[in-house]
Design a protein around this motif. Sequence first.
Motif, PDB file in Angstrom:
ATOM      1  N   PHE A  62       0.828  -1.209   0.000  1.00  0.00           N
ATOM      2  CA  PHE A  62       0.000   0.000   0.000  1.00  0.00           C
ATOM      3  C   PHE A  62       0.858   1.253   0.000  1.00  0.00           C
ATOM      4  CE2 PHE A  62      -2.818  -3.231   1.609  1.00  0.00           C
ATOM      5  CZ  PHE A  62      -4.013  -2.924   0.996  1.00  0.00           C
ATOM      6  N   GLU A  63       0.280   2.313  -0.569  1.00  0.00           N
ATOM      7  CA  GLU A  63       0.927   3.617  -0.499  1.00  0.00           C
ATOM      8  C   GLU A  63      -0.090   4.655  -0.043  1.00  0.00           C
ATOM      9  OE1 GLU A  63       2.280   5.335  -4.207  1.00  0.00           O
ATOM     10  OE2 GLU A  63       0.734   4.259  -5.308  1.00  0.00           O
ATOM     11  N   LEU A  64       0.383   5.582   0.771  1.00  0.00           N
ATOM     12  CA  LEU A  64      -0.437   6.696   1.239  1.00  0.00           C
ATOM     13  C   LEU A  64      -0.579   7.671   0.078  1.00  0.00           C
ATOM     14  CD1 LEU A  64      -1.821   8.242   3.571  1.00  0.00           C
ATOM     15  CD2 LEU A  64       0.431   9.201   4.113  1.00  0.00           C
ATOM     16  N   VAL A  65      -1.812   7.948  -0.334  1.00  0.00           N
ATOM     17  CA  VAL A  65      -2.027   8.814  -1.492  1.00  0.00           C
ATOM     18  C   VAL A  65      -2.694  10.136  -1.142  1.00  0.00           C
ATOM     19  CG1 VAL A  65      -2.047   6.927  -3.166  1.00  0.00           C
ATOM     20  CG2 VAL A  65      -4.202   7.663  -2.119  1.00  0.00           C
ATOM     21  N   GLN A  66      -3.290  10.213   0.069  1.00  0.00           N
ATOM     22  CA  GLN A  66      -3.955  11.460   0.443  1.00  0.00           C
ATOM     23  C   GLN A  66      -4.057  11.548   1.957  1.00  0.00           C
ATOM     24  OE1 GLN A  66      -7.836  11.826  -1.296  1.00  0.00           O
ATOM     25  NE2 GLN A  66      -8.164  13.876  -0.516  1.00  0.00           N
ATOM     26  N   THR A  67      -3.827  12.744   2.483  1.00  0.00           N
ATOM     27  CA  THR A  67      -3.991  13.015   3.909  1.00  0.00           C
ATOM     28  C   THR A  67      -4.796  14.297   4.047  1.00  0.00           C
ATOM     29  OG1 THR A  67      -1.831  12.033   4.358  1.00  0.00           O
ATOM     30  CG2 THR A  67      -2.776  13.394   6.089  1.00  0.00           C
ATOM     31  N   SER A  68      -5.798  14.260   4.904  1.00  0.00           N
ATOM     32  CA  SER A  68      -6.641  15.443   5.115  1.00  0.00           C
ATOM     33  C   SER A  68      -5.934  16.441   6.016  1.00  0.00           C
ATOM     34  CB  SER A  68      -7.964  15.028   5.768  1.00  0.00           C
ATOM     35  OG  SER A  68      -7.747  14.723   7.146  1.00  0.00           O
ATOM     36  N   GLU A  69      -6.592  17.546   6.227  1.00  0.00           N
ATOM     37  CA  GLU A  69      -6.136  18.469   7.254  1.00  0.00           C
ATOM     38  C   GLU A  69      -6.308  17.786   8.606  1.00  0.00           C
ATOM     39  OE1 GLU A  69      -9.325  21.605   8.299  1.00  0.00           O
ATOM     40  OE2 GLU A  69      -9.796  21.031   6.239  1.00  0.00           O
ATOM     41  N   GLU A  70      -5.717  18.362   9.631  1.00  0.00           N
ATOM     42  CA  GLU A  70      -5.831  17.802  10.979  1.00  0.00           C
ATOM     43  C   GLU A  70      -7.080  18.367  11.655  1.00  0.00           C
ATOM     44  OE1 GLU A  70      -2.372  16.941  13.823  1.00  0.00           O
ATOM     45  OE2 GLU A  70      -3.174  18.869  14.500  1.00  0.00           O
ATOM     46  N   TYR A  71      -7.814  17.494  12.331  1.00  0.00           N
ATOM     47  CA  TYR A  71      -9.012  17.879  13.070  1.00  0.00           C
ATOM     48  C   TYR A  71      -8.786  17.628  14.555  1.00  0.00           C
ATOM     49  CZ  TYR A  71     -11.128  17.539   8.431  1.00  0.00           C
ATOM     50  OH  TYR A  71     -11.410  17.693   7.101  1.00  0.00           O
ATOM     51  N   SER A  72      -9.643  18.223  15.382  1.00  0.00           N
ATOM     52  CA  SER A  72      -9.546  18.037  16.826  1.00  0.00           C
ATOM     53  C   SER A  72     -10.893  17.625  17.381  1.00  0.00           C
ATOM     54  CB  SER A  72      -9.144  19.337  17.527  1.00  0.00           C
ATOM     55  OG  SER A  72      -7.847  19.706  17.161  1.00  0.00           O
ATOM     56  N   TYR A  73     -10.851  16.746  18.373  1.00  0.00           N
ATOM     57  CA  TYR A  73     -12.034  16.390  19.139  1.00  0.00           C
ATOM     58  C   TYR A  73     -11.556  16.101  20.560  1.00  0.00           C
ATOM     59  CZ  TYR A  73     -16.074  13.908  20.950  1.00  0.00           C
ATOM     60  OH  TYR A  73     -17.136  13.527  21.720  1.00  0.00           O
ATOM     61  N   GLN A  74     -12.103  16.824  21.522  1.00  0.00           N
ATOM     62  CA  GLN A  74     -11.670  16.737  22.906  1.00  0.00           C
ATOM     63  C   GLN A  74     -10.146  16.860  22.964  1.00  0.00           C
ATOM     64  OE1 GLN A  74     -13.711  13.243  24.432  1.00  0.00           O
ATOM     65  NE2 GLN A  74     -15.615  14.374  24.601  1.00  0.00           N
ATOM     66  N   ASP A  75      -9.451  15.855  23.515  1.00  0.00           N
ATOM     67  CA  ASP A  75      -7.990  15.956  23.633  1.00  0.00           C
ATOM     68  C   ASP A  75      -7.274  15.238  22.493  1.00  0.00           C
ATOM     69  OD1 ASP A  75      -8.708  13.389  24.404  1.00  0.00           O
ATOM     70  OD2 ASP A  75      -7.144  13.229  25.921  1.00  0.00           O
ATOM     71  N   MET A  76      -7.993  14.976  21.406  1.00  0.00           N
ATOM     72  CA  MET A  76      -7.408  14.188  20.311  1.00  0.00           C
ATOM     73  C   MET A  76      -7.278  14.996  19.035  1.00  0.00           C
ATOM     74  SD  MET A  76      -9.588  10.678  20.775  1.00  0.00           S
ATOM     75  CE  MET A  76     -11.131  11.480  21.164  1.00  0.00           C
ATOM     76  N   LYS A  77      -6.196  14.737  18.339  1.00  0.00           N
ATOM     77  CA  LYS A  77      -5.997  15.241  16.981  1.00  0.00           C
ATOM     78  C   LYS A  77      -6.134  14.037  16.060  1.00  0.00           C
ATOM     79  CE  LYS A  77      -4.304  19.359  18.255  1.00  0.00           C
ATOM     80  NZ  LYS A  77      -5.206  20.463  18.319  1.00  0.00           N
ATOM     81  N   PHE A  78      -6.764  14.235  14.893  1.00  0.00           N
ATOM     82  CA  PHE A  78      -6.898  13.129  13.954  1.00  0.00           C
ATOM     83  C   PHE A  78      -6.943  13.657  12.530  1.00  0.00           C
ATOM     84  CE2 PHE A  78     -11.216  14.439  14.843  1.00  0.00           C
ATOM     85  CZ  PHE A  78     -11.925  14.248  13.673  1.00  0.00           C
ATOM     86  N   GLU A  79      -6.685  12.749  11.603  1.00  0.00           N
ATOM     87  CA  GLU A  79      -6.733  13.082  10.182  1.00  0.00           C
ATOM     88  C   GLU A  79      -7.236  11.871   9.421  1.00  0.00           C
ATOM     89  OE1 GLU A  79      -2.635  14.084   9.613  1.00  0.00           O
ATOM     90  OE2 GLU A  79      -2.038  12.029   9.185  1.00  0.00           O
ATOM     91  N   TYR A  80      -7.720  12.123   8.228  1.00  0.00           N
ATOM     92  CA  TYR A  80      -8.157  11.036   7.358  1.00  0.00           C
ATOM     93  C   TYR A  80      -7.044  10.741   6.363  1.00  0.00           C
ATOM     94  CZ  TYR A  80     -12.689  12.222   9.290  1.00  0.00           C
ATOM     95  OH  TYR A  80     -13.724  12.478  10.161  1.00  0.00           O
ATOM     96  N   ARG A  81      -6.730   9.453   6.235  1.00  0.00           N
ATOM     97  CA  ARG A  81      -5.680   9.022   5.316  1.00  0.00           C
ATOM     98  C   ARG A  81      -6.265   8.032   4.314  1.00  0.00           C
ATOM     99  NH1 ARG A  81      -0.481   7.655   9.210  1.00  0.00           N
ATOM    100  NH2 ARG A  81      -0.190   9.760  10.038  1.00  0.00           N
TER     101      ARG A  81
END
Length: 160
Positions: A136-155
């Motif tokens: 597999f290869e990473l082809v797209q990463t979203s901006e970073e989002y926040s929820y409570q004490d967590m940061k997350f992104e869609y890959r």
Amino acid sequence: MILVMAVDAKWAIGYKGDMLTRIPEDLKHFKEMTMGGVLVMGRKTFDATGALPGRETIIVSRSLKEMEGAHIAHSLDDLREMIKEKFSDKKIFLVGGASLIDQLIDKVDEAEITFIKKDFEPYDTVMRNLDKDEAFELVQTSEEYSYQDMKFEYRRYKRK
């Protein structure tokens, strides 16, 4: 087949049969992405989620006879046949658990991963790290989002 999963920084996905966390924005993203499609999951994942409206559900289980709101595939061969016969015109989403992901990873063409930048403790279920998987290869990463004490992104990963 499209793998859809939320993982933490260690690629952990669950604890005691449940998700590590629930992020409302991610649940909405999952619903929008999978609506009208077919969700393929193991029995434990079904126990955690139940049948989700607007989507067909296939549970892969050797022992389960029937489950209201779901189709049962007793083997991977049954699953392939069921998809071919009943759902060839729909998007197929693999949504867990880790054992089923390992068994079907060769059928996955794309992966939509919610990458939560946090180490959850405790955890007891981990899926393979697609960043280290040569298929597999990473082809797209979203901006970073926040929820409570967590940061997350869609890959988004694609099979090479």
